[in-house]
Design a protein around this motif. Structure first.
Motif, PDB file in Angstrom:
ATOM      1  N   THR A  50      -7.660   2.026  -5.372  1.00  0.00           N
ATOM      2  CA  THR A  50      -8.081   0.717  -4.890  1.00  0.00           C
ATOM      3  C   THR A  50      -7.746   0.568  -3.413  1.00  0.00           C
ATOM      4  OG1 THR A  50      -7.812  -1.682  -5.230  1.00  0.00           O
ATOM      5  CG2 THR A  50      -5.890  -0.301  -5.644  1.00  0.00           C
ATOM      6  N   ASP A  51      -8.399  -0.399  -2.764  1.00  0.00           N
ATOM      7  CA  ASP A  51      -8.161  -0.597  -1.329  1.00  0.00           C
ATOM      8  C   ASP A  51      -7.413  -1.892  -1.029  1.00  0.00           C
ATOM      9  OD1 ASP A  51     -10.180  -2.502  -1.775  1.00  0.00           O
ATOM     10  OD2 ASP A  51     -11.063  -2.196   0.218  1.00  0.00           O
ATOM     11  N   GLY A  52      -6.957  -2.599  -2.076  1.00  0.00           N
ATOM     12  CA  GLY A  52      -6.235  -3.839  -1.812  1.00  0.00           C
ATOM     13  C   GLY A  52      -5.882  -4.603  -3.081  1.00  0.00           C
ATOM     14  N   GLU A  53      -5.458  -5.843  -2.895  1.00  0.00           N
ATOM     15  CA  GLU A  53      -5.025  -6.678  -4.018  1.00  0.00           C
ATOM     16  C   GLU A  53      -6.214  -7.133  -4.859  1.00  0.00           C
ATOM     17  OE1 GLU A  53      -2.366  -9.887  -2.716  1.00  0.00           O
ATOM     18  OE2 GLU A  53      -2.262  -8.865  -0.768  1.00  0.00           O
ATOM     19  N   LYS A  54      -5.916  -7.479  -6.109  1.00  0.00           N
ATOM     20  CA  LYS A  54      -6.951  -8.065  -6.967  1.00  0.00           C
ATOM     21  C   LYS A  54      -7.244  -9.492  -6.497  1.00  0.00           C
ATOM     22  CE  LYS A  54      -3.864  -9.591 -10.738  1.00  0.00           C
ATOM     23  NZ  LYS A  54      -4.223 -10.991 -10.902  1.00  0.00           N
ATOM     24  N   ALA A  62      -5.299   2.900  -0.886  1.00  0.00           N
ATOM     25  CA  ALA A  62      -5.852   3.514   0.322  1.00  0.00           C
ATOM     26  C   ALA A  62      -6.317   2.425   1.288  1.00  0.00           C
ATOM     27  CB  ALA A  62      -7.027   4.428  -0.044  1.00  0.00           C
ATOM     28  N   GLY A  63      -5.957   2.590   2.549  1.00  0.00           N
ATOM     29  CA  GLY A  63      -6.432   1.660   3.563  1.00  0.00           C
ATOM     30  C   GLY A  63      -5.330   0.777   4.126  1.00  0.00           C
ATOM     31  N   PRO A  64      -5.607   0.112   5.244  1.00  0.00           N
ATOM     32  CA  PRO A  64      -4.589  -0.679   5.956  1.00  0.00           C
ATOM     33  C   PRO A  64      -4.132  -1.931   5.214  1.00  0.00           C
ATOM     34  CG  PRO A  64      -6.764  -0.984   6.936  1.00  0.00           C
ATOM     35  CD  PRO A  64      -6.906   0.120   5.938  1.00  0.00           C
ATOM     36  N   LEU A  65      -4.863  -2.387   4.195  1.00  0.00           N
ATOM     37  CA  LEU A  65      -4.443  -3.576   3.463  1.00  0.00           C
ATOM     38  C   LEU A  65      -3.120  -3.344   2.735  1.00  0.00           C
ATOM     39  CD1 LEU A  65      -7.850  -4.825   1.957  1.00  0.00           C
ATOM     40  CD2 LEU A  65      -6.605  -5.730   3.927  1.00  0.00           C
ATOM     41  N   PHE A  66      -2.766  -2.080   2.539  1.00  0.00           N
ATOM     42  CA  PHE A  66      -1.521  -1.793   1.842  1.00  0.00           C
ATOM     43  C   PHE A  66      -0.312  -1.769   2.775  1.00  0.00           C
ATOM     44  CE2 PHE A  66      -4.428  -0.518  -1.492  1.00  0.00           C
ATOM     45  CZ  PHE A  66      -3.804  -1.124  -2.586  1.00  0.00           C
ATOM     46  N   LEU A  67      -0.477  -2.227   4.001  1.00  0.00           N
ATOM     47  CA  LEU A  67       0.671  -2.548   4.837  1.00  0.00           C
ATOM     48  C   LEU A  67       1.357  -3.802   4.310  1.00  0.00           C
ATOM     49  CD1 LEU A  67      -0.829  -1.868   8.387  1.00  0.00           C
ATOM     50  CD2 LEU A  67       0.821  -0.460   7.134  1.00  0.00           C
ATOM     51  N   SER A  68       0.618  -4.586   3.516  1.00  0.00           N
ATOM     52  CA  SER A  68       1.146  -5.805   2.903  1.00  0.00           C
ATOM     53  C   SER A  68       2.085  -5.454   1.755  1.00  0.00           C
ATOM     54  CB  SER A  68      -0.010  -6.673   2.393  1.00  0.00           C
ATOM     55  OG  SER A  68       0.437  -7.584   1.418  1.00  0.00           O
ATOM     56  N   ALA A 113       1.459   1.061 -11.988  1.00  0.00           N
ATOM     57  CA  ALA A 113       1.875   2.445 -12.245  1.00  0.00           C
ATOM     58  C   ALA A 113       2.880   2.552 -13.382  1.00  0.00           C
ATOM     59  CB  ALA A 113       2.471   3.037 -10.973  1.00  0.00           C
ATOM     60  N   SER A 114       2.932   3.749 -13.972  1.00  0.00           N
ATOM     61  CA  SER A 114       3.944   4.057 -14.979  1.00  0.00           C
ATOM     62  C   SER A 114       5.310   4.180 -14.306  1.00  0.00           C
ATOM     63  CB  SER A 114       3.603   5.366 -15.693  1.00  0.00           C
ATOM     64  OG  SER A 114       2.451   5.224 -16.505  1.00  0.00           O
ATOM     65  N   HIS A 115       6.356   4.114 -15.116  1.00  0.00           N
ATOM     66  CA  HIS A 115       7.720   4.258 -14.617  1.00  0.00           C
ATOM     67  C   HIS A 115       8.174   5.717 -14.732  1.00  0.00           C
ATOM     68  CE1 HIS A 115       8.754  -0.058 -14.116  1.00  0.00           C
ATOM     69  NE2 HIS A 115       7.794  -0.213 -15.013  1.00  0.00           N
ATOM     70  N   PRO A 116       8.986   6.190 -13.792  1.00  0.00           N
ATOM     71  CA  PRO A 116       9.439   5.512 -12.575  1.00  0.00           C
ATOM     72  C   PRO A 116       8.300   5.395 -11.567  1.00  0.00           C
ATOM     73  CG  PRO A 116      10.249   7.767 -12.607  1.00  0.00           C
ATOM     74  CD  PRO A 116       9.577   7.561 -13.925  1.00  0.00           C
ATOM     75  N   THR A 117       8.120   4.217 -11.024  1.00  0.00           N
ATOM     76  CA  THR A 117       6.949   3.951 -10.185  1.00  0.00           C
ATOM     77  C   THR A 117       6.912   4.813  -8.924  1.00  0.00           C
ATOM     78  OG1 THR A 117       8.117   2.094  -9.147  1.00  0.00           O
ATOM     79  CG2 THR A 117       6.689   1.594 -11.022  1.00  0.00           C
ATOM     80  N   LEU A 118       8.081   5.199  -8.411  1.00  0.00           N
ATOM     81  CA  LEU A 118       8.087   6.036  -7.206  1.00  0.00           C
ATOM     82  C   LEU A 118       7.402   7.377  -7.444  1.00  0.00           C
ATOM     83  CD1 LEU A 118      11.661   5.388  -5.742  1.00  0.00           C
ATOM     84  CD2 LEU A 118       9.479   4.532  -4.892  1.00  0.00           C
ATOM     85  N   ASP A 119       7.366   7.820  -8.708  1.00  0.00           N
ATOM     86  CA  ASP A 119       6.703   9.081  -9.043  1.00  0.00           C
ATOM     87  C   ASP A 119       5.223   8.895  -9.362  1.00  0.00           C
ATOM     88  OD1 ASP A 119       9.042  10.491  -8.752  1.00  0.00           O
ATOM     89  OD2 ASP A 119       9.587  10.362 -10.870  1.00  0.00           O
ATOM     90  N   HIS A 120       4.761   7.652  -9.439  1.00  0.00           N
ATOM     91  CA  HIS A 120       3.391   7.393  -9.898  1.00  0.00           C
ATOM     92  C   HIS A 120       2.583   6.534  -8.931  1.00  0.00           C
ATOM     93  CE1 HIS A 120       5.568   8.515 -13.592  1.00  0.00           C
ATOM     94  NE2 HIS A 120       4.415   9.010 -13.977  1.00  0.00           N
ATOM     95  N   VAL A 121       3.129   6.256  -7.747  1.00  0.00           N
ATOM     96  CA  VAL A 121       2.428   5.463  -6.734  1.00  0.00           C
ATOM     97  C   VAL A 121       2.194   6.323  -5.498  1.00  0.00           C
ATOM     98  CG1 VAL A 121       2.623   3.527  -5.122  1.00  0.00           C
ATOM     99  CG2 VAL A 121       3.258   3.212  -7.516  1.00  0.00           C
ATOM    100  N   PHE A 122       0.963   6.259  -4.964  1.00  0.00           N
ATOM    101  CA  PHE A 122       0.607   6.951  -3.725  1.00  0.00           C
ATOM    102  C   PHE A 122       0.042   5.924  -2.749  1.00  0.00           C
ATOM    103  CE2 PHE A 122       0.313  10.177  -7.000  1.00  0.00           C
ATOM    104  CZ  PHE A 122       0.896  11.295  -6.414  1.00  0.00           C
ATOM    105  N   LEU A 123       0.435   6.053  -1.489  1.00  0.00           N
ATOM    106  CA  LEU A 123      -0.087   5.184  -0.425  1.00  0.00           C
ATOM    107  C   LEU A 123      -0.620   6.042   0.712  1.00  0.00           C
ATOM    108  CD1 LEU A 123       2.572   2.330  -0.068  1.00  0.00           C
ATOM    109  CD2 LEU A 123       0.159   2.020  -0.576  1.00  0.00           C
ATOM    110  N   VAL A 124      -1.859   5.770   1.130  1.00  0.00           N
ATOM    111  CA  VAL A 124      -2.415   6.446   2.306  1.00  0.00           C
ATOM    112  C   VAL A 124      -3.011   5.394   3.233  1.00  0.00           C
ATOM    113  CG1 VAL A 124      -2.843   8.655   1.153  1.00  0.00           C
ATOM    114  CG2 VAL A 124      -4.599   6.898   1.081  1.00  0.00           C
ATOM    115  N   ARG A 125      -2.788   5.583   4.516  1.00  0.00           N
ATOM    116  CA  ARG A 125      -3.217   4.579   5.505  1.00  0.00           C
ATOM    117  C   ARG A 125      -4.739   4.547   5.623  1.00  0.00           C
ATOM    118  NH1 ARG A 125      -1.057   2.279  10.251  1.00  0.00           N
ATOM    119  NH2 ARG A 125      -2.496   0.612  10.838  1.00  0.00           N
ATOM    120  N   HIS A 126      -5.387   5.720   5.522  1.00  0.00           N
ATOM    121  CA  HIS A 126      -6.847   5.818   5.633  1.00  0.00           C
ATOM    122  C   HIS A 126      -7.395   6.599   4.446  1.00  0.00           C
ATOM    123  CE1 HIS A 126      -6.407   4.367   9.750  1.00  0.00           C
ATOM    124  NE2 HIS A 126      -5.494   5.314   9.946  1.00  0.00           N
TER     125      HIS A 126
END
Length: 296
Positions: A158-162, A188-194, A205-218
């Motif tokens: 996704t590229d941002g919040e629901k 994905a995208g700059p909206l996830f600076l929020s 994401a499933s737990h532990p969330t640090l193992d199941h979340v990915f963030l990319v700026r572009h």
């Protein structure tokens, strides 16, 4: 620590003894298999060909530019091609509308990712991400080609919040948990600076969330996380089994279970010490015969 201290002392004694009597001794012979495991390159790592059913849930809202949507499709195609043949796929797109592009049973008949993704066009609209998760859970149905023996994965991109979604995450995430679905959330995208947008990914994401979340700026950064995602998927084997929550344990608490690998290594070190001791006795005997006296 006393064992390793004694080992260090014996090494020093060996060095002193070898300065008097020339004799070759390779410590690797004494320590046997006590070697560091080689590092594995994720690109060449073999992925076990165990049954996996992976559903993609992709954002098709208007906030995503057409080029970004295309880059997301390329990422999905690459992931599909990178996993072994016993992995089946389905694809659902969401905005405030929903479209199932192919189910697991369709993939069984047509395993060409490029052909399956050719007709996937952006829906546009707002983002009903939570509602999309509920519909994605419905894809894991034997009537739609899902397999009871397969490990279940949901990959949300996704590229941002629901926005405007009548459902909230706790309810639909619980449905996914009951179905035994492991969830990866990719923002994905700059909206996830929020921070709020990032919190939504952690809610998905499933737990532990640090193992199941990915963030990319572009969206171009999606290619950079492909290997990491594959590695995490390949590391999980078999259908999900609910596990009871374990009480936290103090770092100083002693465990009642011994690690077999640690025990094996300790046995190798002790065996190595015995061989070093025997070698020292041989060297001492040779010193006695030649009448050499160690220097102090």
């Amino acid at each position: 620590m006393a064992v390793f201290g004694a080992f260090a002392v014996l090494l020093l004694l060996l060095a002193a003894a070898e300065s008097v009597v020339v004799d070759e001794f390779d410590l690797t012979d004494a320590l046997g298999g006590y070697t560091e495991a080689p590092r594995i390159n994720p690109r060449t790592q073999q992925c076990p060909n165990t049954p996996r059913d992976i559903a993609f849930l992709i954002d098709g809202s208007s906030s995503m530019r057409p080029q970004e949507f295309l880059q997301m499709k390329m990422f999905i195609e690459d992931v599909m091609k990178s996993l072994p043949g016993n992995t089946h796929f389905s694809l659902l797109q969401f905005s405030n509308k929903f479209e199932v592009h192919f189910e697991f049973r369709h993939f069984h008949d047509n395993r060409n990712p490029s052909r399956l993704l050719t007709g996937v066009n952006q829906l546009t609209g707002s983002s009903y991400t939570a509602s999309g998760i509920r519909k994605a859970v419905d894809l894991f149905d034997p009537r739609k080609g899902a397999r009871d023996t397969a490990k279940k994965f949901l990959i949300v991109v996704t590229d941002g919040e629901k926005i405007g979604d009548p459902l909230d995450y706790p309810e639909v995430v619980e449905e996914a948990n009951r179905a035994g679905i492991t969830r990866f959330a990719i923002g994905a995208g700059p909206l996830f600076l929020s921070k709020t947008a990032q919190q939504e990914l952690h809610a998905i994401a499933s737990h532990p969330t640090l193992d199941h979340v990915f963030l990319v700026r572009h969206f171009t950064g999606l290619q950079d996380i492909q290997d990491q995602l594959k590695q995490k998927i390949c590391a999980i084997h078999g259908p999900a089994i609910p596990r009871a929550t374990e009480a936290p344990q103090s770092p100083d608490a002693c465990s009642s279970h011994s690690d077999p690998q640690v025990l094996r290594k300790l046995e190798q070190v002790v065996s190595g010490l015995d061989q070093v001791k025997a070698k020292l006795e041989v060297l001492a005997a040779r010193q006695g015969k030649c009448g050499c006296t160690p220097h102090h």
